[in-house]
Design a protein around this motif. Structure first.
Motif, PDB file in Angstrom:
ATOM      1  N   UNK A 198       0.834  -1.209   0.000  1.00  0.00           N
ATOM      2  CA  UNK A 198       0.000   0.000   0.000  1.00  0.00           C
ATOM      3  C   UNK A 198       0.867   1.257   0.000  1.00  0.00           C
ATOM      4  N   UNK A 199       2.043   1.210   0.670  1.00  0.00           N
ATOM      5  CA  UNK A 199       2.923   2.391   0.646  1.00  0.00           C
ATOM      6  C   UNK A 199       3.557   2.571  -0.735  1.00  0.00           C
ATOM      7  N   UNK A 200       3.701   1.468  -1.482  1.00  0.00           N
ATOM      8  CA  UNK A 200       4.225   1.548  -2.843  1.00  0.00           C
ATOM      9  C   UNK A 200       3.248   2.288  -3.753  1.00  0.00           C
ATOM     10  N   UNK A 201       1.980   2.164  -3.457  1.00  0.00           N
ATOM     11  CA  UNK A 201       0.947   2.781  -4.299  1.00  0.00           C
ATOM     12  C   UNK A 201       0.751   4.264  -3.986  1.00  0.00           C
ATOM     13  N   UNK A 202       1.244   4.685  -2.815  1.00  0.00           N
ATOM     14  CA  UNK A 202       1.053   6.085  -2.427  1.00  0.00           C
ATOM     15  C   UNK A 202       1.874   7.011  -3.318  1.00  0.00           C
ATOM     16  N   UNK A 258       9.542  11.532   0.368  1.00  0.00           N
ATOM     17  CA  UNK A 258       8.890  11.070   1.603  1.00  0.00           C
ATOM     18  C   UNK A 258       8.204   9.719   1.373  1.00  0.00           C
ATOM     19  N   UNK A 259       7.536   9.570   0.242  1.00  0.00           N
ATOM     20  CA  UNK A 259       6.893   8.290  -0.104  1.00  0.00           C
ATOM     21  C   UNK A 259       7.918   7.173  -0.209  1.00  0.00           C
ATOM     22  N   UNK A 260       9.050   7.480  -0.847  1.00  0.00           N
ATOM     23  CA  UNK A 260      10.108   6.474  -1.017  1.00  0.00           C
ATOM     24  C   UNK A 260      10.705   6.082   0.332  1.00  0.00           C
ATOM     25  N   UNK A 261      10.904   7.060   1.228  1.00  0.00           N
ATOM     26  CA  UNK A 261      11.460   6.771   2.553  1.00  0.00           C
ATOM     27  C   UNK A 261      10.493   5.882   3.334  1.00  0.00           C
ATOM     28  N   UNK A 262       9.220   6.211   3.233  1.00  0.00           N
ATOM     29  CA  UNK A 262       8.205   5.397   3.929  1.00  0.00           C
ATOM     30  C   UNK A 262       8.215   3.953   3.399  1.00  0.00           C
TER      31      UNK A 262
END
Length: 154
Positions: free
Chosen positions: A38-42, A53-57
């Motif tokens: 799900x974080x990959x889809x953000x 920020x998305x990549x770090x998450x």
């Protein structure tokens, strides 16, 4: 042997607890994997792009998954060690049983040899009796014949 049985009874609960813990870790890993997906889809960037920020998450989720994988590997190693120990003790039990049976077989063979010797002695004494009887019969027969012949001549 009772030492091995006691150890086996102590290892069995450890195996079931370790398997339960392993299942729990795998379930936790699956949940982490879902979170990572799900974080990959953000995509919170401009024009629907991924931000730093998305990549770090996403990387943080991946690190958690790797840590969980390491815990799973440790648990699998412990299970392998427990099973190896169980197999070793079972092998030792079978080895003890085989040695005990070999000893029993040796005792039975010695007892059989003793009985065979006793039977051979009885047969030897029986043959002596048979030969003695045959010789006495022949002597009686010869004596009877000679007595008959002397009576017939007179």
């Amino acid at each position: 042997m009772t030492k091995y049985l006691l150890l086996l009874f102590l290892l069995v609960p450890m195996v079931t607890m370790a398997q339960d813990r392993l299942e729990k870790l795998v379930d936790e890993r699956q949940a982490l994997h879902q979170e990572w997906k799900s974080s990959e889809k953000e995509k919170s960037g401009i024009f629907g792009n991924r931000t730093k920020k998305d990549m770090i998450k996403t990387n943080e989720w991946m690190e958690r998954i790797i840590l969980k994988d390491n815990l799973i590997m440790d648990e699998l190693e412990m299970l392998k060690n427990i099973e190896t120990t169980e197999i070793k003790y079972e092998k030792d039990d079978y080895k003890y049983i085989a040695q005990k049976q070999e000893q029993d077989i040796g005792k039975l063979k010695r007892a059989l040899d003793i009985k065979d010797e006793e039977i051979a002695e009885v047969m030897a004494s029986k043959r002596t009796y048979e030969w003695t009887t045959l010789i006495l019969f022949l002597i009686a027969l010869t004596t009877g014949y000679l007595f008959y012949r002397t009576k017939k001549q007179v």
